[in-house]
Motif scaffolding. Structure first.
Motif, mmCIF file in Angstrom:
data_model
loop_
_atom_site.group_PDB
_atom_site.id
_atom_site.type_symbol
_atom_site.label_atom_id
_atom_site.label_comp_id
_atom_site.label_asym_id
_atom_site.label_seq_id
_atom_site.Cartn_x
_atom_site.Cartn_y
_atom_site.Cartn_z
ATOM 1 N N ASP A 59 0.667 -1.262 -0.071
ATOM 2 C CA ASP A 59 -0.055 0.019 -0.069
ATOM 3 C C ASP A 59 0.942 1.138 -0.077
ATOM 4 O O ASP A 59 0.551 2.094 -0.737
ATOM 5 N N ILE A 99 -10.009 1.054 -5.967
ATOM 6 C CA ILE A 99 -9.871 0.722 -4.435
ATOM 7 C C ILE A 99 -11.249 -0.355 -4.294
ATOM 8 O O ILE A 99 -11.365 -1.228 -3.597
ATOM 9 N N LYS A 100 -12.536 0.321 -4.686
ATOM 10 C CA LYS A 100 -13.772 -0.446 -4.638
ATOM 11 C C LYS A 100 -13.472 -1.701 -5.057
ATOM 12 O O LYS A 100 -14.122 -2.767 -4.568
ATOM 13 N N ARG A 102 -10.812 -3.503 -6.017
ATOM 14 C CA ARG A 102 -9.895 -4.362 -5.206
ATOM 15 C C ARG A 102 -10.537 -5.094 -4.145
ATOM 16 O O ARG A 102 -10.568 -6.130 -3.900
ATOM 17 N N ASP A 103 -11.107 -3.980 -3.255
ATOM 18 C CA ASP A 103 -11.919 -4.436 -2.140
ATOM 19 C C ASP A 103 -12.935 -5.647 -2.125
ATOM 20 O O ASP A 103 -13.054 -6.527 -1.385
ATOM 21 N N THR A 104 -13.867 -5.266 -3.035
ATOM 22 C CA THR A 104 -14.845 -6.055 -3.281
ATOM 23 C C THR A 104 -14.540 -7.427 -4.203
ATOM 24 O O THR A 104 -14.928 -8.545 -3.640
ATOM 25 N N CYS A 106 -11.668 -9.102 -3.654
ATOM 26 C CA CYS A 106 -10.894 -9.837 -2.846
ATOM 27 C C CYS A 106 -11.693 -10.149 -1.621
ATOM 28 O O CYS A 106 -11.617 -11.287 -0.954
ATOM 29 N N LYS A 107 -13.064 -9.536 -1.320
ATOM 30 C CA LYS A 107 -14.114 -9.688 -0.350
ATOM 31 C C LYS A 107 -14.801 -10.964 -0.821
ATOM 32 O O LYS A 107 -15.152 -11.883 0.112
ATOM 33 N N HIS A 123 -7.678 -13.895 1.467
ATOM 34 C CA HIS A 123 -7.957 -12.371 1.211
ATOM 35 C C HIS A 123 -6.986 -11.312 1.126
ATOM 36 O O HIS A 123 -6.862 -10.548 0.220
ATOM 37 N N LEU A 127 -5.416 -9.097 -2.007
ATOM 38 C CA LEU A 127 -5.332 -7.625 -1.837
ATOM 39 C C LEU A 127 -3.935 -7.250 -1.880
ATOM 40 O O LEU A 127 -3.559 -6.275 -2.934
ATOM 41 N N THR A 131 -2.921 -4.882 -5.195
ATOM 42 C CA THR A 131 -2.311 -3.666 -5.039
ATOM 43 C C THR A 131 -0.791 -3.923 -5.846
ATOM 44 O O THR A 131 -0.520 -2.681 -6.416
#
Length: 144
Positions: A59, A99-100, A102-104, A106-107, A123, A127, A131
């Motif tokens: 990050d 970012i949305k 990536r996060d979704t 990986c979720k 998970h 990420l 990244t």
């Protein structure tokens, strides 16, 4: 289904190996008694802590690449009539959407594995991978 479970296991093993320190032997660990989870990898908690540490580094590199690109988006001379303000605005929007994504994304992998102890490392591995990909994209983004 076998391909998915094989891929998940391969990713977990790769992440575990990435975080292991090849120079640390059992005797050295006993002598140093370090609290660094990336040097011990003795349990799931330490594997996840190591992955969290690795994600924090990735990050930081992502943010540095983004900031470097933003700084490059400036007129090169008085005849440069590109609307850099708009370019930066669009890049910011793209980054927020990424970012949305990536996060979704990986979720979803976490949810797929939510009943197993591997869920955290899968998970976090996702990420980290996403990244790293975005960092490369930003570093190769050509502002000229």
């Amino acid at each position: 289904m076998m391909k998915t479970s094989h891929l998940i296991a391969t990713n977990a093993i790769a992440l575990s190996l990435m975080c292991l320190s090849p120079n640390l032997t059992a005797n050295a660990y006993a002598e140093t008694n370090t609290a660094d989870p990336c040097k011990t990898q003795a349990n799931t908690i330490e594997i996840n802590e190591c992955a969290k540490s690795e994600l924090a580094k990735k990050d930081k590199a992502l943010n540095a690449a983004y900031q470097m690109l933003i700084k490059k988006l400036a007129p090169t001379d008085k005849f440069d009539d590109i609307n850099y303000t708009e370019v930066k605005k669009q890049l910011l929007e793209a980054q927020q959407n990424w970012i949305k994504y990536r996060d979704t994304d990986c979720k979803a992998k976490y949810t797929l594995n939510e009943k197993g102890t591997i869920r955290g490392v899968v998970h976090l591995g996702c990420l980290i991978e996403r990244t790293e990909q975005r960092t490369k994209e930003l570093l190769n983004w050509n502002p000229d």
